[in-house]
Design a protein around this motif. Structure first.
Motif, PDB file in Angstrom:
ATOM      1  N   ALA A   1      30.508 -33.686 -80.393  1.00 12.84           N
ATOM      2  CA  ALA A   1      30.578 -34.134 -79.005  1.00 12.84           C
ATOM      3  C   ALA A   1      29.650 -35.305 -78.765  1.00 12.84           C
TER       4      ALA A   1
ATOM      5  N   PHE B   1      17.488 -43.067 -94.639  1.00 11.81           N
ATOM      6  CA  PHE B   1      16.135 -43.407 -94.168  1.00 11.81           C
ATOM      7  C   PHE B   1      15.180 -42.283 -94.538  1.00 11.81           C
ATOM      8  N   ASP B   2      13.927 -42.672 -94.750  1.00 15.61           N
ATOM      9  CA  ASP B   2      12.858 -41.676 -94.829  1.00 15.61           C
ATOM     10  C   ASP B   2      12.655 -41.085 -93.441  1.00 15.61           C
TER      11      ASP B   2
ATOM     12  N   ARG C   1      10.155 -38.568 -90.682  1.00 13.13           N
ATOM     13  CA  ARG C   1       8.868 -37.934 -90.353  1.00 13.13           C
ATOM     14  C   ARG C   1       9.077 -37.074 -89.115  1.00 13.13           C
ATOM     15  N   ASP C   2       8.300 -36.014 -89.019  1.00  9.16           N
ATOM     16  CA  ASP C   2       8.353 -35.155 -87.838  1.00  9.16           C
ATOM     17  C   ASP C   2       7.501 -35.768 -86.732  1.00  9.16           C
TER      18      ASP C   2
ATOM     19  N   GLU D   1      22.475 -30.032 -84.255  1.00  7.02           N
ATOM     20  CA  GLU D   1      21.723 -31.288 -84.286  1.00  7.02           C
ATOM     21  C   GLU D   1      22.216 -32.225 -83.195  1.00  7.02           C
TER      22      GLU D   1
ATOM     23  N   ILE E   1      21.383 -42.683 -82.713  1.00  4.80           N
ATOM     24  CA  ILE E   1      21.328 -43.840 -83.617  1.00  4.80           C
ATOM     25  C   ILE E   1      21.112 -45.088 -82.767  1.00  4.80           C
TER      26      ILE E   1
ATOM     27  N   ILE F   1       9.154 -40.382 -76.759  1.00  2.81           N
ATOM     28  CA  ILE F   1       8.892 -39.145 -77.516  1.00  2.81           C
ATOM     29  C   ILE F   1       8.305 -38.060 -76.604  1.00  2.81           C
TER      30      ILE F   1
ATOM     31  N   LYS G   1      10.272 -34.558 -76.024  1.00  2.00           N
ATOM     32  CA  LYS G   1       9.654 -33.306 -76.484  1.00  2.00           C
ATOM     33  C   LYS G   1       9.692 -32.212 -75.423  1.00  2.00           C
TER      34      LYS G   1
ATOM     35  N   LYS H   1      12.994 -28.818 -83.399  1.00  2.00           N
ATOM     36  CA  LYS H   1      12.432 -29.747 -84.384  1.00  2.00           C
ATOM     37  C   LYS H   1      12.857 -31.142 -83.976  1.00  2.00           C
ATOM     38  N   TYR H   2      12.014 -32.127 -84.251  1.00  2.00           N
ATOM     39  CA  TYR H   2      12.274 -33.504 -83.809  1.00  2.00           C
ATOM     40  C   TYR H   2      11.819 -34.420 -84.941  1.00  2.00           C
ATOM     41  N   GLN H   3      12.787 -35.096 -85.523  1.00  2.00           N
ATOM     42  CA  GLN H   3      12.527 -35.951 -86.675  1.00  2.00           C
ATOM     43  C   GLN H   3      12.986 -37.361 -86.355  1.00  2.00           C
ATOM     44  N   VAL H   4      12.267 -38.342 -86.818  1.00  2.00           N
ATOM     45  CA  VAL H   4      12.727 -39.730 -86.679  1.00  2.00           C
ATOM     46  C   VAL H   4      12.668 -40.419 -88.034  1.00  2.00           C
ATOM     47  N   SER H   5      13.446 -41.499 -88.131  1.00  2.00           N
ATOM     48  CA  SER H   5      13.382 -42.313 -89.336  1.00  2.00           C
ATOM     49  C   SER H   5      12.008 -42.958 -89.421  1.00  2.00           C
TER      50      SER H   5
ATOM     51  N   VAL I   1      16.704 -43.776 -86.201  1.00  2.00           N
ATOM     52  CA  VAL I   1      17.559 -42.595 -86.065  1.00  2.00           C
ATOM     53  C   VAL I   1      16.662 -41.419 -85.688  1.00  2.00           C
TER      54      VAL I   1
ATOM     55  N   THR J   1      16.680 -37.271 -84.940  1.00  2.00           N
ATOM     56  CA  THR J   1      17.442 -36.039 -85.128  1.00  2.00           C
ATOM     57  C   THR J   1      16.682 -34.910 -84.470  1.00  2.00           C
TER      58      THR J   1
ATOM     59  N   PHE K   1      20.811 -31.305 -72.014  1.00  2.00           N
ATOM     60  CA  PHE K   1      21.264 -32.517 -71.320  1.00  2.00           C
ATOM     61  C   PHE K   1      21.339 -32.294 -69.810  1.00  2.00           C
TER      62      PHE K   1
ATOM     63  N   ILE L   1      25.209 -41.532 -79.652  1.00  2.00           N
ATOM     64  CA  ILE L   1      24.662 -40.178 -79.512  1.00  2.00           C
ATOM     65  C   ILE L   1      25.756 -39.169 -79.816  1.00  2.00           C
TER      66      ILE L   1
ATOM     67  N   PHE M   1      26.363 -34.803 -80.987  1.00  3.06           N
ATOM     68  CA  PHE M   1      25.740 -33.506 -81.263  1.00  3.06           C
ATOM     69  C   PHE M   1      26.778 -32.506 -81.699  1.00  3.06           C
TER      70      PHE M   1
END
Lengths: 102, 102
Positions: free
Chosen positions: A46, A97-98, A100-101, B3, B7, B26, B30, B37-41, B57, B59, B72, B94, B96
């Motif tokens: 979605a 991509f690498d 990080r949290d 998830e 992008i 961020i 949060k 969990k919150y991850q970024v490139s 990116v 996630t 949302f 975006i 999910f």
């Protein structure tokens, strides 16, 4: 860690896509050297406003972006990438991509 | 699990984007209810052939796609989504979805 994200746009024949992806592409992608985890969307994809035009999202986890580059360059990576035209008739966006949290 | 993938395409001013994202977006994201969990490139986002046109990116992991819809719809979600025009000058895709391991 690092992620390879493949976003498959809606294909011409979603049922044929699903069958091919499960029977042929997943086994090919699972051979990628350095692959640590392989997740796919389960059910619809979605967007914030409703339908997204995306059929499937695959997220493959590796140790690093360098490991993903090495996987692409391997014979197994070339086989998996070369398989996309066989089923991804709607096209696919691929990024890695690498991570990080935060 | 599920998830939420955001992008961000390359913005007009990447340094300003990075500063705003870290300092303002961020902390807003949060606060999303149900965020696990919150991850970024971390560093560049590449494509199979080289540059991807993607700057970042993100996630965000939740229990289910239903939980993402609820996030949302919450005041915190509306604040985070409403913040995007303040920095995402290149646009953002975006999506999910629920996930499963393969």
């Amino acid at each position: 860690m690092a992620e390879l994200v493949v976003i498959y746009k809606t294909p011409n024949d979603p049922a044929a896509f699903d069958k091919y992806y499960a029977a042929t592409h997943i086994p090919l992608a699972k051979k990628l050297p350095g692959l640590k985890k392989y997740q796919v969307s389960n059910g619809g994809v979605a967007g914030p406003g409703g339908p997204s035009g995306v059929h499937l999202v695959a997220t493959l986890t590796f140790e690093s972006a360098a490991a993903i580059e090495a996987a692409f360059a391997s014979p197994e990576g070339q086989a998996a990438a070369g398989d996309l035209p066989n089923f991804a008739t709607g096209g696919a966006d691929i990024v890695f991509f690498d991570t990080r949290d935060v």
